[in-house]
Design an enzyme around this catalytic site. Sequence first.
Site, short mmCIF file in Angstrom:
data_model
loop_
_atom_site.label_atom_id
_atom_site.label_comp_id
_atom_site.label_asym_id
_atom_site.label_seq_id
_atom_site.Cartn_x
_atom_site.Cartn_y
_atom_site.Cartn_z
N CYS A 1 3.00 2.05 -12.82
CA CYS A 1 4.37 1.65 -13.09
C CYS A 1 5.33 2.51 -12.26
O CYS A 1 5.02 3.64 -11.93
CB CYS A 1 4.81 1.77 -14.56
SG CYS A 1 3.71 0.95 -15.70
N ARG B 1 3.38 0.48 -7.10
CA ARG B 1 2.88 1.18 -8.29
C ARG B 1 2.53 0.22 -9.42
O ARG B 1 1.97 0.63 -10.45
CB ARG B 1 3.93 2.18 -8.80
CG ARG B 1 4.31 3.23 -7.79
CD ARG B 1 5.36 4.15 -8.36
NE ARG B 1 4.83 4.92 -9.48
CZ ARG B 1 4.19 6.05 -9.37
NH1 ARG B 1 3.99 6.58 -8.19
NH2 ARG B 1 3.75 6.69 -10.43
N TRP C 1 2.64 -2.02 -14.42
CA TRP C 1 1.21 -2.29 -14.30
C TRP C 1 0.67 -2.10 -15.71
O TRP C 1 0.64 -1.00 -16.24
CB TRP C 1 0.56 -1.30 -13.33
CG TRP C 1 -0.88 -1.59 -13.05
CD1 TRP C 1 -1.39 -2.41 -12.10
CD2 TRP C 1 -2.01 -1.02 -13.73
NE1 TRP C 1 -2.76 -2.41 -12.15
CE2 TRP C 1 -3.17 -1.57 -13.14
CE3 TRP C 1 -2.17 -0.11 -14.79
CZ2 TRP C 1 -4.46 -1.24 -13.55
CZ3 TRP C 1 -3.45 0.21 -15.20
CH2 TRP C 1 -4.58 -0.35 -14.59
N ASN D 1 6.67 5.30 -17.65
CA ASN D 1 5.45 5.24 -16.84
C ASN D 1 4.47 6.24 -17.46
O ASN D 1 4.76 7.43 -17.48
CB ASN D 1 5.82 5.63 -15.40
CG ASN D 1 4.61 5.95 -14.52
OD1 ASN D 1 4.71 6.73 -13.59
ND2 ASN D 1 3.47 5.36 -14.81
N GLY D 2 3.35 5.74 -17.98
CA GLY D 2 2.37 6.63 -18.59
C GLY D 2 1.78 5.98 -19.83
O GLY D 2 1.91 4.76 -20.02
N GLU E 1 -16.45 2.38 2.71
CA GLU E 1 -15.01 2.13 2.88
C GLU E 1 -14.76 0.70 3.36
O GLU E 1 -13.84 0.03 2.88
CB GLU E 1 -14.42 3.17 3.85
CG GLU E 1 -12.96 3.00 4.18
CD GLU E 1 -12.01 3.06 2.98
OE1 GLU E 1 -12.44 3.40 1.86
OE2 GLU E 1 -10.82 2.73 3.16
N LYS F 1 -12.55 -2.01 1.25
CA LYS F 1 -11.38 -2.71 1.80
C LYS F 1 -11.52 -4.21 1.56
O LYS F 1 -10.58 -4.87 1.14
CB LYS F 1 -11.23 -2.46 3.31
CG LYS F 1 -10.77 -1.09 3.72
CD LYS F 1 -9.33 -0.76 3.44
CE LYS F 1 -9.12 -0.19 2.08
NZ LYS F 1 -9.38 1.16 1.78
N GLU G 1 -11.16 -5.12 -2.25
CA GLU G 1 -9.80 -4.94 -2.78
C GLU G 1 -8.86 -6.08 -2.45
O GLU G 1 -8.10 -6.52 -3.30
CB GLU G 1 -9.17 -3.68 -2.15
CG GLU G 1 -9.56 -2.40 -2.75
CD GLU G 1 -8.71 -1.28 -2.17
OE1 GLU G 1 -7.97 -0.67 -2.95
OE2 GLU G 1 -8.79 -1.00 -0.97
N HIS H 1 -35.06 -0.87 -0.10
CA HIS H 1 -35.37 -0.51 -1.48
C HIS H 1 -34.65 -1.40 -2.49
O HIS H 1 -34.50 -1.01 -3.65
CB HIS H 1 -35.03 0.98 -1.71
CG HIS H 1 -35.80 1.88 -0.81
ND1 HIS H 1 -37.12 2.22 -1.04
CD2 HIS H 1 -35.45 2.47 0.35
CE1 HIS H 1 -37.54 3.00 -0.07
NE2 HIS H 1 -36.55 3.17 0.79
N LYS I 1 -1.07 0.98 -6.32
CA LYS I 1 -1.31 1.95 -5.26
C LYS I 1 -1.74 3.29 -5.81
O LYS I 1 -2.66 3.92 -5.31
CB LYS I 1 -0.03 2.11 -4.44
CG LYS I 1 -0.13 3.11 -3.30
CD LYS I 1 -1.01 2.57 -2.21
CE LYS I 1 -1.14 3.54 -1.05
NZ LYS I 1 -2.30 3.19 -0.23
C1 AGP Z 1 -7.89 2.49 -1.60
O1 AGP Z 1 -7.76 1.40 -0.78
C2 AGP Z 1 -7.58 2.31 -3.01
N1 AGP Z 1 -6.52 1.47 -3.30
C3 AGP Z 1 -7.93 3.39 -3.98
O2 AGP Z 1 -9.31 3.42 -4.02
C4 AGP Z 1 -7.38 4.82 -3.72
O3 AGP Z 1 -7.97 5.34 -2.57
C5 AGP Z 1 -7.68 5.69 -4.94
O4 AGP Z 1 -7.03 5.15 -6.05
C6 AGP Z 1 -7.28 7.13 -4.73
O5 AGP Z 1 -5.92 7.26 -4.51
P1 AGP Z 1 -5.30 8.61 -3.98
O6 AGP Z 1 -5.87 8.87 -2.63
O7 AGP Z 1 -3.83 8.34 -3.94
O8 AGP Z 1 -5.66 9.68 -4.94
#
Ligand code: AGP
Length: 610
Positions: free
Chosen positions: A2, A27, A74, A100-101, A483, A487, A490, A506, A605
């Site tokens: 949020c 956020r 969120w 937020n929290g 990674e 990507k 996501e 395996h 994010k």
């Molecule tokens: C990456 O594409 C993500 N959206 C997510 O995995 C992110 O890397 C993770 O939440 C960690 O965030 P930070 O680096 O801000 O701590």
Amino acid sequence: MCGIVGYIGDKNSAPILINGLKRLEYRGYDSAGLGIIEEGTPRIVKAKGKVSVLENKVDSDGLHGEVGIGHTRWATHGIPNEINAHPHFSMSGKIMLVHNGIIENYSVLKEFLISKGYEFVSETDTEALVNLIDYYCKEECDLFEAVRKALLKVDGTYGIAVLSKDEPDKIVIAKNGSPLVIGLGEKENYIASDVNAIVEYTKRVIYLEDKEIGYITSNDYLIKTLDNHKLNKEVNEIDMDIDEITKSGYDHFMLKEIMEQPESLRNTMRGRTVLSEGIAKLGGLIGYEERLANSKRIIISACGTSWHAALVGEYLFENYAGIPVEVEYASEFRYRNPIIDKDDTVIFISQSGETADTLAALKEAKRKGALVLGIVNVVGSSIARASDAGVYIHAGPEIGVASTKAFTSQIMVLSLITLLLARMKNMSVVQGQEIIKAIEALPEKVEEILKHNELIKSVSAHFADAKNFLYLGRGIHFPVALEGALKLKEISYIHAEGYPAAEMKHGPIALIDENMPTVFIAPQDAVYEKVLGNIEEVKARDGKVLAIADENDTKIETLADYTLKIPRTHEMLMPILTVIPLQLMAYHIAVMKGLNVDQPRNLAKSVTVE
Ligand code: AGP
């Protein structure tokens, strides 16, 4: 997660708040709302969906007033709908609050308030807090005191902003575990979850720490500890330009951020190497180099993409500096009573510097006496401030939910730390110089790869309909495989798994058929021939292969269905190059599927809740 924002001054707050919420949308973006005092009357407008939906509503409602608070959500407690969206009114309709929290003891508070005659309309934890403030405001109300008293009863995390009909000249704020910053203007002041929301109005900011409470008026502010001691906090000048947080002509932030990598990498490395001595010079680690180099063990902890960078770091520190490394998910580390002693160094990697699990793990490592270092992008963020020392990656604001330029800059910083440590140990000056030359040449090599964007897009088109993907790499390229898969998952919602290439036999090999593409990260390193063997195994089972390969590799082209070439660099830096085609491929597939690249479903994010 949020995002919250607040304004008090002599202008109409509505457009300022909407603008701020758009900058905070990374956020959370499932619903949004504004609360404004309009000619003495508190009014709230909320909308399910993106801030643009709220904006249309606010425009047609003609909401207007010089003090207001806003929120983009969120969802944690309660589904995303208008009722659960913030701000929330207290039952009396006098007080409104954005949060937020998570209020962990909200059910106890709610039960207490119900026994006092309060009624609730939403499913949120936040409504318990706004009513508790209202409860402490029953008699002669001092909003600041009522918020303070209420927060003393709260367990959980919060960044809050509170407005009252009876004190329309102030916004009361408080922070614990969720970020909050005050922006100081001329005859106007701001609050926000982060500086992105207010940077176009002011560059003078004050960061709140946990268990701090305060208020802003249009020409003043006050900050105290929750136990009521007045604080004189430092005013920071932020070094950020509005261009850095706009799309600058790109269709999406993600594409802009991928394309910015030559520049973000230059910013990460600038002034941090000394070629004549073959060393790295990291201002943030001065005074800590010996302790770091003499660590019995280095633990690197992070989440998501930053965790993948940590895996690259493990390989680098062990291989070049000879220091044993363990990599831990921050979410596991914080709860499993890790064995840490004072000779250990724990490095936390985080783009946002606000990830709740990483921050909690950091606090745990500190409690156990380890040296705690941060590798962080957002200057002044909670993780940066809580670390003993650290290195900023200086990648610039990353708005796209899928992390791209932060990943490559994190690896750049890990390479610089590796150089620092290795030169304190066994690495020769000549080897150090070779690495520095490779570092300096890297941005141009990234540019070379980016020039092939159209080719990468056309190759991506062949895979856009796949339902599952396998990403395989060995050694330092295994984290790149993870990674690449993350990507794609996501932003394209395609199931993808990353594996060490040799592990394929395996288990995952059972999945391979003509519908399951496999992406091999296969530069010509020590295990290249073995990776070619793995490609043969996939081809023998009718699998489609995309290879990320060296520019001079002609052999691999005869095996793979598609090959994307990358220039050669020092082995240490290869992941920075091999990941770029994978970032672009994920981007193009998501666009081809018509998906919201910058705001993928269910994600935010910065994950500031557990
Ligand atoms: C990456 O594409 C993500 N959206 C997510 O995995 C992110 O890397 C993770 O939440 C960690 O965030 P930070 O680096 O801000 O701590």
